[in-house]
Design an enzyme around this catalytic site. Structure first.
Site, PDB file in Angstrom:
ATOM      1  N   HIS A 107       1.626   4.343  -2.880  1.00  0.00           N
ATOM      2  CA  HIS A 107       1.669   5.792  -2.669  1.00  0.00           C
ATOM      3  C   HIS A 107       2.931   6.378  -3.293  1.00  0.00           C
ATOM      4  CE1 HIS A 107      -1.826   6.742  -0.320  1.00  0.00           C
ATOM      5  NE2 HIS A 107      -1.500   5.978   0.710  1.00  0.00           N
ATOM      6  N   HIS A 153       0.848  -1.209   0.000  1.00  0.00           N
ATOM      7  CA  HIS A 153       0.000   0.000   0.000  1.00  0.00           C
ATOM      8  C   HIS A 153       0.876   1.251   0.000  1.00  0.00           C
ATOM      9  CE1 HIS A 153      -3.370   2.646   1.477  1.00  0.00           C
ATOM     10  NE2 HIS A 153      -2.336   3.270   2.033  1.00  0.00           N
ATOM     11  N   GLU A 154       1.868   1.270   0.881  1.00  0.00           N
ATOM     12  CA  GLU A 154       2.747   2.439   0.977  1.00  0.00           C
ATOM     13  C   GLU A 154       3.591   2.610  -0.284  1.00  0.00           C
ATOM     14  OE1 GLU A 154       2.287   4.619   3.131  1.00  0.00           O
ATOM     15  OE2 GLU A 154       0.938   3.418   4.366  1.00  0.00           O
ATOM     16  N   GLU A 183      -6.271   7.169  -0.835  1.00  0.00           N
ATOM     17  CA  GLU A 183      -6.209   5.956  -0.022  1.00  0.00           C
ATOM     18  C   GLU A 183      -6.856   4.780  -0.759  1.00  0.00           C
ATOM     19  OE1 GLU A 183      -4.573   5.266   2.841  1.00  0.00           O
ATOM     20  OE2 GLU A 183      -3.747   7.259   2.476  1.00  0.00           O
TER      21      GLU A 183
END
Length: 283
Positions: free
Chosen positions: A140, A136-137, A208
């Site tokens: 980003h 997930h990070e 998100e």
């Protein structure tokens, strides 16, 4: 694609609010266009500072310690493998000493990014779930969400700063000759920052969802990220983080917890956890 278009649209609206408030203040002095230009210049200077220094500031704020491969071999292995899957350089890795489970990424580009995790998240999640969070990070990082968030926060901050100046001028600088203009200035100085904040929150929530989707594809385990989010919600509600509100949007989960009324959740930096989990499970 929809989330990207939504981000572009909201950024455009945010910029128009900034230019509009600058033009309105400038018009009261007979320099409308020049006022708009000044507002843009203020935002540009703030963006320059944010672009080059925001990553160092936030790491120091949470006393994040960068760790070597010898100090955290498993974490480094996970980040290395997932970075290859994502097609980006391996970020540096930092650990924050706190029992609250959470994680964030920072850095203005993939080449100088840092992924920071708390000791709480390392103790709470199994390997598959941790991979989901790291992916997930990294999503980003890959989509430069950190830079987008920094720009959005800076423009929203510039609007708030200019609005404060407008309020000061309206109450102490007006001569009463243009009552309508002064009233308009007061109303604008109140509602413009609120609109900017809501747009900032909408962009944060949109990114998100995008990172959840991207992270699930990078790790190949959407169910693992969904399980991680469930555990994070419970862990953070049990031990909310002593975090700075200005950085809350950076974390994978709201560091203050997800409890509260619908009105409170309207001002949350993150989408509802149950909605994020539902989208992941659909994948």
């Amino acid at each position: 694609m929809f989330e990207n278009l939504k981000t572009v649209f909201l950024l455009t609206v945010l910029t128009l609010i900034l230019v509009g408030i600058g033009y309105f203040i400038g018009s009261l002095f007979g320099i409308g266009q020049f006022g708009a230009l000044i507002a843009l210049l203020i935002a540009a200077v703030m963006n320059f500072t944010s672009y080059f220094f925001s990553d160092r500031i936030v790491l120091r704020m949470y006393r994040a310690k960068e760790v070597s491969e010898a100090e955290a071999p498993v974490l480094h292995q996970i980040v290395s493998e997932l970075s290859m899957n994502a097609g980006i350089p391996k970020p540096r890795i930092a650990i924050i000493e706190t029992a609250t489970p959470n994680a964030f990424a920072t850095g203005r580009s993939p080449s100088n990014a840092v992924v920071a995790v708390t000791t709480g998240i390392l103790n709470l999640l199994d390997r598959d779930e941790l991979e989901g969070v790291i992916a997930h990070e990294l999503s980003h990082v890959k989509h430069r969400d950190i830079l987008i968030s920094a720009v959005v926060a800076t423009v929203a901050g510039a609007i708030a700063w200019i609005a404060n100046f407008a309020q000061f001028f309206a109450f102490f600088g007006g001569d009463g000759d243009d009552a309508g203009g002064i009233l308009g200035l007061i109303l604008m100085s109140i509602f413009a920052p609120i609109a900017a904040m809501l747009i900032q929150l909408a962009i944060s929530r949109s990114r998100e969802f995008k990172a959840d989707e991207g992270g699930a594809k990078v790790s190949g385990k959407p169910w693992a990220l969904a399980n991680a989010l469930r555990k994070l919600e419970m862990g953070i509600n049990a031990r909310p983080m002593d975090a700075n509100p200005s950085t809350a949007h950076m974390f994978i989960a709201n560091p203050f917890g997800g409890r509260g009324s619908r009105f409170v959740k309207l001002f949350s930096t993150h989408p509802p956890m149950e909605e994020r989990i539902h989208k992941l499970m659909e994948m």
